[in-house]
Structure formats: structure tokens, C-alpha cells
Design a protein around this motif. Structure first.
Motif, PDB file in Angstrom:
ATOM      1  N   LEU A   1       0.723  -1.442   0.107  1.00  0.00           N
ATOM      2  CA  LEU A   1      -0.130  -0.006  -0.186  1.00  0.00           C
ATOM      3  C   LEU A   1       0.725   1.417  -0.268  1.00  0.00           C
ATOM      4  N   GLY A   2       2.176   1.063   0.253  1.00  0.00           N
ATOM      5  CA  GLY A   2       2.852   2.112   0.383  1.00  0.00           C
ATOM      6  C   GLY A   2       3.154   2.733   1.526  1.00  0.00           C
ATOM      7  N   ALA A   3       2.569   2.424   2.708  1.00  0.00           N
ATOM      8  CA  ALA A   3       2.748   2.930   4.023  1.00  0.00           C
ATOM      9  C   ALA A   3       3.977   2.767   4.607  1.00  0.00           C
ATOM     10  N   LEU A   4       4.700   1.611   4.050  1.00  0.00           N
ATOM     11  CA  LEU A   4       6.106   1.333   4.471  1.00  0.00           C
ATOM     12  C   LEU A   4       6.989   0.874   3.362  1.00  0.00           C
ATOM     13  N   ALA A   5       8.224   1.546   3.496  1.00  0.00           N
ATOM     14  CA  ALA A   5       9.094   1.067   2.206  1.00  0.00           C
ATOM     15  C   ALA A   5      10.410   0.422   2.843  1.00  0.00           C
ATOM     16  N   ARG A   6      10.598  -0.780   2.337  1.00  0.00           N
ATOM     17  CA  ARG A   6      11.595  -1.634   3.119  1.00  0.00           C
ATOM     18  C   ARG A   6      13.100  -0.995   2.716  1.00  0.00           C
ATOM     19  N   VAL A   7      13.941  -0.783   3.744  1.00  0.00           N
ATOM     20  CA  VAL A   7      15.284  -0.039   3.416  1.00  0.00           C
ATOM     21  C   VAL A   7      16.335  -1.093   3.628  1.00  0.00           C
ATOM     22  N   ALA A   8      16.161  -2.066   4.455  1.00  0.00           N
ATOM     23  CA  ALA A   8      17.054  -3.220   4.682  1.00  0.00           C
ATOM     24  C   ALA A   8      16.503  -4.230   5.394  1.00  0.00           C
ATOM     25  N   GLY A   9      17.258  -5.552   5.326  1.00  0.00           N
ATOM     26  CA  GLY A   9      16.765  -6.370   6.069  1.00  0.00           C
ATOM     27  C   GLY A   9      15.830  -7.581   5.127  1.00  0.00           C
ATOM     28  N   ASP A  10      15.235  -8.472   6.154  1.00  0.00           N
ATOM     29  CA  ASP A  10      14.251  -9.569   5.449  1.00  0.00           C
ATOM     30  C   ASP A  10      13.244 -10.016   6.428  1.00  0.00           C
ATOM     31  N   GLU A  11      12.024  -9.968   6.028  1.00  0.00           N
ATOM     32  CA  GLU A  11      10.770 -10.351   6.839  1.00  0.00           C
ATOM     33  C   GLU A  11      11.090 -12.007   6.792  1.00  0.00           C
ATOM     34  N   ASP A  12      11.475 -12.703   6.091  1.00  0.00           N
ATOM     35  CA  ASP A  12      11.708 -14.193   6.402  1.00  0.00           C
ATOM     36  C   ASP A  12      12.559 -14.465   7.257  1.00  0.00           C
ATOM     37  N   ALA A  13      13.641 -13.616   7.614  1.00  0.00           N
ATOM     38  CA  ALA A  13      14.663 -14.010   8.596  1.00  0.00           C
ATOM     39  C   ALA A  13      13.880 -13.683  10.025  1.00  0.00           C
ATOM     40  N   PHE A  14      12.980 -12.512  10.025  1.00  0.00           N
ATOM     41  CA  PHE A  14      12.230 -12.206  11.326  1.00  0.00           C
ATOM     42  C   PHE A  14      11.139 -13.522  11.494  1.00  0.00           C
ATOM     43  N   VAL A  15      10.628 -14.124  10.586  1.00  0.00           N
ATOM     44  CA  VAL A  15       9.598 -15.348  10.925  1.00  0.00           C
ATOM     45  C   VAL A  15      10.635 -16.314  11.436  1.00  0.00           C
ATOM     46  N   ARG A  16      11.903 -16.549  11.022  1.00  0.00           N
ATOM     47  CA  ARG A  16      12.707 -17.657  11.614  1.00  0.00           C
ATOM     48  C   ARG A  16      13.411 -17.358  12.632  1.00  0.00           C
ATOM     49  N   SER A  17      12.933 -15.987  13.198  1.00  0.00           N
ATOM     50  CA  SER A  17      13.723 -15.627  14.675  1.00  0.00           C
ATOM     51  C   SER A  17      15.303 -15.500  14.493  1.00  0.00           C
ATOM     52  N   GLU A  18      15.782 -15.074  13.100  1.00  0.00           N
ATOM     53  CA  GLU A  18      17.079 -14.952  12.664  1.00  0.00           C
ATOM     54  C   GLU A  18      17.680 -13.624  12.304  1.00  0.00           C
ATOM     55  N   GLY A  19      16.484 -12.583  12.418  1.00  0.00           N
ATOM     56  CA  GLY A  19      17.007 -11.458  11.710  1.00  0.00           C
ATOM     57  C   GLY A  19      15.931 -10.082  11.761  1.00  0.00           C
ATOM     58  N   ASP A  20      16.035  -9.030  11.335  1.00  0.00           N
ATOM     59  CA  ASP A  20      15.271  -7.999  11.484  1.00  0.00           C
ATOM     60  C   ASP A  20      15.169  -7.428  10.026  1.00  0.00           C
ATOM     61  N   ALA A  21      14.323  -6.192   9.828  1.00  0.00           N
ATOM     62  CA  ALA A  21      14.115  -5.446   8.911  1.00  0.00           C
ATOM     63  C   ALA A  21      13.846  -3.976   9.228  1.00  0.00           C
ATOM     64  N   LEU A  22      14.302  -3.043   8.522  1.00  0.00           N
ATOM     65  CA  LEU A  22      14.287  -1.761   8.478  1.00  0.00           C
ATOM     66  C   LEU A  22      13.389  -0.921   7.423  1.00  0.00           C
TER      67      LEU A  22
END
Length: 218
Positions: A163-184
Motif C-alpha cells: 500500500l506504500g505505508a512502509l518502504a523496506r530499507v534493509a533486512g528480510d521479513e523471512d529472517a524475522f519469521v525464523r527468529s534470525e534477523g530483522d528489517a528496517l
């Protein structure tokens, strides 16, 4: 080309551009100046008055046009119609009740957020919001300890990106799902301010039952 021929050609060009702008809004009710929507937004801005009148007359929908964003405020004729759910942009699966609740909570968090937010920080604030006793009484619980729950939040984030409310700068949502990373993400407040489409604000509704509250919002 001169005279009536030129006038007819210009009129046809305007009609064609107006149709393209209307179709763009029907396809994507939130258009932004940045990214692939820029040309369509330029047309919507050019014909804003004509488009507002057409949508109001034929659909009863309101069109909001600003310098950086246009929003066609669609309102369903029947609040019990389940045929147009929000969908996960990746899997296309329809949103569940919990995902809808998470969407509302995430929007509330983002309204108070800084210009950038991490997925982890968003998750922390959503967890605080979901602890509201009224939500617990309604059967809405969330711990983000299970992969399924983290996937629900990620589906909400991906919808907000679409929708454009957020724009990914860095990171990966899949890593968050695996509890292995974050996203900005960058937060676009201009888009956020256009997302609420109910004719009445939820805080103005005094009915208590779900069906009564839903009817009062339309």
C-alpha cells in the motif's frame, strides 16, 4: 491537423487519459509519487476534479488527491460481503481475523513511530497494544513466540509495503519469521493518513455488539 480534427483528437486524448487514471485508481486505490505509480498519479492530479465528480456520482466513493499521494476511498455497499478480503501479497491467502486486528494495531503503532522503524520494534509495540484487556476478552492473543504468529505480523507488514505505508530499507521479513534477523522500513505518514476508509471513526461509535458496531460504521 487543424480545426475540428485537432479538437476531436485532443478530446479523445483527454478521455483516454481520464479512463487510464480511473482504472489505475480502481486497480490500486492508493497511488504514490514515488515508484511505479508516478505516471498514473500525475494523470489523477491532472483530472482530479473530473475524477472526483465521476466517482462521487457513479459509486459514492470519495477521491483524495494530494501532491504525493492519491487515495480512492472505497466503501462497500454491504459490510457482510466477504468477497474482497485483504490478502497476503506473497501467498494471496485472505486475511484472518487476527491479521485484521494486527493491521489495526500496527497502524496505530506507526502513527506514533519515528520516520523509520524496525520490524522488531514494531513487533514489540504491537505486543504491548495487544495486551489490552478488551482484546483478550474478544479472544485476540499474541505472543510472537510461534512461527505462525510471526508470519501473521509479516503478512501485515507486506500489505503495508504494497500500500506504500512502509518502504523496506534493509533486512528480510523471512529472517524475522525464523527468529534470525530483522528489517528496517521508512514510514510514509502521508499514506498512513489516508488508509482509514470508514465513514465514521471507530472512536465515535457507541454501540457495543459486533454486528451493531459494524452497522454503525457504514
Amino acid at each position: 491537423m487543424t480545426g475540428p480534427g485537432l479538437a476531436d483528437a485532443l478530446a479523445e486524448t483527454r478521455r483516454s487519459e481520464q479512463v487510464r487514471a480511473a482504472r489505475a485508481l480502481l486497480r490500486r486505490p492508493v497511488l504514490r509519487a514515488r515508484g511505479p505509480d508516478s505516471e498514473d498519479l500525475a494523470l489523477v492530479r491532472r483530472y482530479a476534479s473530473t475524477l472526483r465528480e465521476w466517482f462521487e456520482r457513479n459509486t459514492g466513493w470519495r477521491l483524495v488527491v494530494e501532491s504525493e499521494v492519491a487515495r480512492l476511498v472505497k466503501v462497500v455497499a454491504d459490510v457482510d460481503d466477504p468477497t474482497h478480503p485483504a490478502r497476503d501479497p506473497r501467498s494471496r491467502s485472505p486475511f484472518t481475523r487476527r491479521r485484521y486486528v494486527l493491521t489495526c494495531l500496527a497502524l496505530g503503532v506507526l502513527e506514533r513511530a519515528e520516520a523509520q522503524v524496525t520490524l522488531g520494534r514494531l513487533a514489540e509495540q504491537v505486543l504491548l497494544a495487544v495486551a489490552d484487556p478488551d482484546l483478550a476478552d474478544a479472544g485476540i492473543t499474541l505472543t510472537l513466540e510461534r512461527r505462525e504468529e510471526r508470519s501473521d505480523l509479516v503478512a501485515v507488514v507486506r500489505l503495508l509495503i504494497e500500500l506504500g505505508a512502509l518502504a523496506r530499507v534493509a533486512g528480510d521479513e523471512d529472517a524475522f519469521v525464523r527468529s534470525e534477523g530483522d528489517a528496517l522500513y521508512d514510514v510514509d505518514r502521508r499514506v498512513l493518513s489516508t488508509l482509514l476508509v470508514a465513514p465514521r471513526g471507530p472512536s465515535t461509535i457507541t454501540a457495543t455488539g459486533f454486528a451493531d458496531r459494524l452497522a454503525s460504521s457504514s
